[in-house]
Enzyme design. Structure first.
Site, mmCIF file in Angstrom:
data_model
loop_
_atom_site.group_PDB
_atom_site.id
_atom_site.type_symbol
_atom_site.label_atom_id
_atom_site.label_comp_id
_atom_site.label_asym_id
_atom_site.label_seq_id
_atom_site.Cartn_x
_atom_site.Cartn_y
_atom_site.Cartn_z
ATOM 1 N N ARG A 27 15.311 35.292 -31.284
ATOM 2 C CA ARG A 27 16.124 34.182 -31.783
ATOM 3 C C ARG A 27 16.471 34.470 -33.240
ATOM 4 N NH1 ARG A 27 19.222 30.384 -31.729
ATOM 5 N NH2 ARG A 27 18.984 28.366 -30.695
ATOM 6 N N LYS A 28 17.130 33.547 -33.900
ATOM 7 C CA LYS A 28 17.473 33.707 -35.309
ATOM 8 C C LYS A 28 16.216 33.956 -36.134
ATOM 9 C CE LYS A 28 19.041 29.415 -35.317
ATOM 10 N NZ LYS A 28 19.626 28.118 -35.751
ATOM 11 N N ARG A 56 30.555 33.047 -41.623
ATOM 12 C CA ARG A 56 29.639 32.981 -42.774
ATOM 13 C C ARG A 56 29.585 34.339 -43.466
ATOM 14 N NH1 ARG A 56 25.109 30.445 -39.387
ATOM 15 N NH2 ARG A 56 25.768 28.267 -39.237
ATOM 16 N N GLY A 83 24.285 16.520 -38.298
ATOM 17 C CA GLY A 83 25.057 15.995 -37.182
ATOM 18 C C GLY A 83 24.438 16.236 -35.831
ATOM 19 N N CYS A 98 20.924 21.966 -39.664
ATOM 20 C CA CYS A 98 21.449 22.871 -40.687
ATOM 21 C C CYS A 98 21.468 22.211 -42.065
ATOM 22 C CB CYS A 98 22.851 23.334 -40.302
ATOM 23 S SG CYS A 98 22.891 24.361 -38.823
ATOM 24 N N GLY A 99 21.561 20.901 -42.100
ATOM 25 C CA GLY A 99 21.516 20.169 -43.365
ATOM 26 C C GLY A 99 20.110 19.883 -43.856
#
Length: 536
Positions: free
Chosen positions: A180-181, A71, A436, A441-442
């Site tokens: 974490r993120k 990314r 998915g 993420c979507g």
């Protein structure tokens, strides 16, 4: 390391990855990639460093046979034509021409090899771009208003603020080891076009009368996030002047670093700390770190446009326009990106802007050049006039490349959107998001119709299927969509959605949006309709 790793005082309460991070900072893997692994090859990479690759902005691609995803950070979604051409050349030379626009305004590659990484890093740096910390337990790409500087609906130009905050955190080892993120958004657009409520830290437009004068600034939200346990960010009772955005972000990030949970990775996001503390305690701790702050003023967010800009719009500068293009499910290629760069130079301001809806904007186009710009061949596929369902369909990467996804999403989303555009005539655009896996993420939770991949057992074996949720929205009245019972096989999804959308079309009131219809008739009504469809 200028801070004390207080969480290491009691190692018994740490998940095993905390020891990996403590042994070697994630940022150190960048140099190891360049000096060692790119020369010795894929087989030389140990598991711990493979996990640290995220700090380089790199993930191992499915099926873990030597290829990687990368990314690229695109702050607030704005890149120059020179940067776009550099990205296109990398995609062509190393990424099999495949380029994705993500739901965080980043550019994403696939099919990269470890041997290619040093040259990719060099090419990116030459045009002022980086993949570093686009992934990992660190401050990631800062999303923002893709129209910053040209937006008639912004209270101020936030580009310099975003760059200031980004420059502070990028490669900053004081904040490269978070639990974490960590995701930030900064926007002064009154239609919430940086999706504040789903970020760990978000700044939204606000105003406050101070000493008899109206000051334009921000309100801050903390603790948002999606995944399997979604949380809406909480608004703090605090007014933030533009010059204090960095200070506030440092305070919030410090709290997350020092007090965030490190025992279980699936419960380590800031949202869990905010949920336990509450916004009042969080603000008290924040003020103890950064000093007193004014109480909140007036939140100037008035709605949510879901970051969609189809067609031609006037900018705040008289005589200039921007064109919003649809990138079907966020997937484009090197040739198209180069053609967009050419169009940006010939007709516009030499910039390309990406959105959190996985789309692209060309801007700075004079009135007299708009018609010519619309005739550029690349705008036939990346259209400013895409069909309704195609224009509102979002998809994550899916199991084509992602090791976490259980179903394919990109091609499925394209086929479903095409099917709906062929079978449904509707003047209201419905947002449909595919994911998915539960990591989302979507951004399935904020969609009118969210679709989460799963598997179902049939006499022929396991097949792709989807769970359906309805009614998501951000902005005033924000709420996540609610799941329906009844898993739908992937090949039957288009037909089922047609019937659910017809339920809305036939029962809606004049001008009623899909979200408002869900609110009025209730989720049980949709559940009843889905149950009938699946039984029938």
């Amino acid at each position: 390391m200028a801070y004390e790793a207080v969480w290491m005082n009691d190692p018994s309460k740490l998940n095993k990855f905390e020891f990996v991070k403590a042994e070697k900072d994630g940022l150190d893997v960048i140099r190891t990639i360049i000096d060692k692994y790119s020369k010795e090859g894929y087989a030389s990479i140990p598991e711990d460093d493979m996990n640290r690759f995220k700090w380089a902005g790199v993930y191992e691609q499915k099926p873990r046979d030597g290829y990687f995803m990368m990314r690229i950070r695109i702050n607030t979604g704005i890149m120059t034509s020179a940067q776009a051409r550099a990205l296109a050349s990398i995609g062509r030379d190393y990424g099999r021409d495949l380029i994705d626009v993500t739901t965080r305004q980043a550019i994403q590659y696939h099919w990269l090899k470890i041997e290619d990484m040093p040259d990719i890093f060099k090419r990116l740096e030459a045009v002022g771009l980086y993949s570093y910390e686009a992934c990992g337990d660190c401050p990631r790409t800062i999303v923002g208003n893709p129209l910053a500087g040209i937006d008639r609906d912004e209270l101020m130009d936030t580009r310099e603020i975003v760059e200031q905050v980004n420059d502070f955190y990028l490669m900053n080892r004081d904040f490269s080891n978070l639990p974490r993120k960590y995701k930030m958004s900064i926007s002064s657009n009154i239609y919430n076009n940086a999706n504040a409520e789903i970020n760990d830290l978000a700044f939204v437009p606000a105003s406050k009368v101070i000493d008899g004068e109206e000051v334009i600034g921000f309100h801050a939200y903390v603790g948002g996030g999606l995944s399997a346990k979604p949380h809406m960010a909480k608004e703090l009772d605090m007014f933030v002047r533009p010059e204090d955005v960095l200070k506030v972000s440092i305070g919030v990030t410090t709290i997350f670093r020092d007090y965030g949970y490190r025992e279980k990775r699936h419960q380590a996001r800031l949202k869990f700390l905010v949920a336990d503390w509450g916004p009042e305690k969080f603000l008290e701790k924040l003020k103890a770190i950064i000093g007193d702050m004014p109480s909140a003023g007036t939140n100037r967010v008035v709605g949510w446009n879901a970051v969609y800009y189809d067609g031609v719009y006037p900018q705040k500068e008289a005589g200039l326009n921007f064109i919003g293009l649809n990138v079907p499910v966020g997937r484009t290629n090197s040739t198209e990106l180069e053609q967009l760069a050419d169009a940006a130079d010939e007709f516009g301001d030499g910039k390309i802007r990406t959105t959190m809806s996985q789309n692209i904007i060309l801007a700075g186009i004079p009135d007299e050049k708009v018609e010519a710009a619309l005739q550029v061949p690349v705008l036939q596929r990346l259209s400013p006039n895409a069909k309704p369902f195609m224009s509102r369909t979002v998809s994550c990467t899916g199991n084509e490349f992602c090791n976490l996804a259980v179903v394919e999403t990109k091609e499925r989303a394209l086929r479903v959107a095409e099917y709906l555009d062929h079978h449904v005539q509707l003047d209201e655009k419905i947002r449909i998001h595919f994911i998915g896996c539960p990591n989302a993420c979507g951004q399935k939770h904020i969609a009118d119709i969210g679709l989460q991949g799963a598997l179902v057992k049939t006499p022929e074996g396991m097949v792709d299927a989807f769970d359906i949720a309805v009614g998501g929205i951000l902005g005033p009245g924000a709420k996540f969509n609610q799941s329906l019972k009844g898993r739908v096989k992937g090949d039957e999804l288009g037909g089922v959605l047609v019937q659910l959308i017809h339920f809305y079309k036939e029962g809606r009131e004049s001008g009623e949006s899909f979200h408002n219809f869900v609110n009025r008739v209730g989720v049980p009504a949709f559940q009843e309709r889905l149950t009938t469809i699946l039984a029938g």
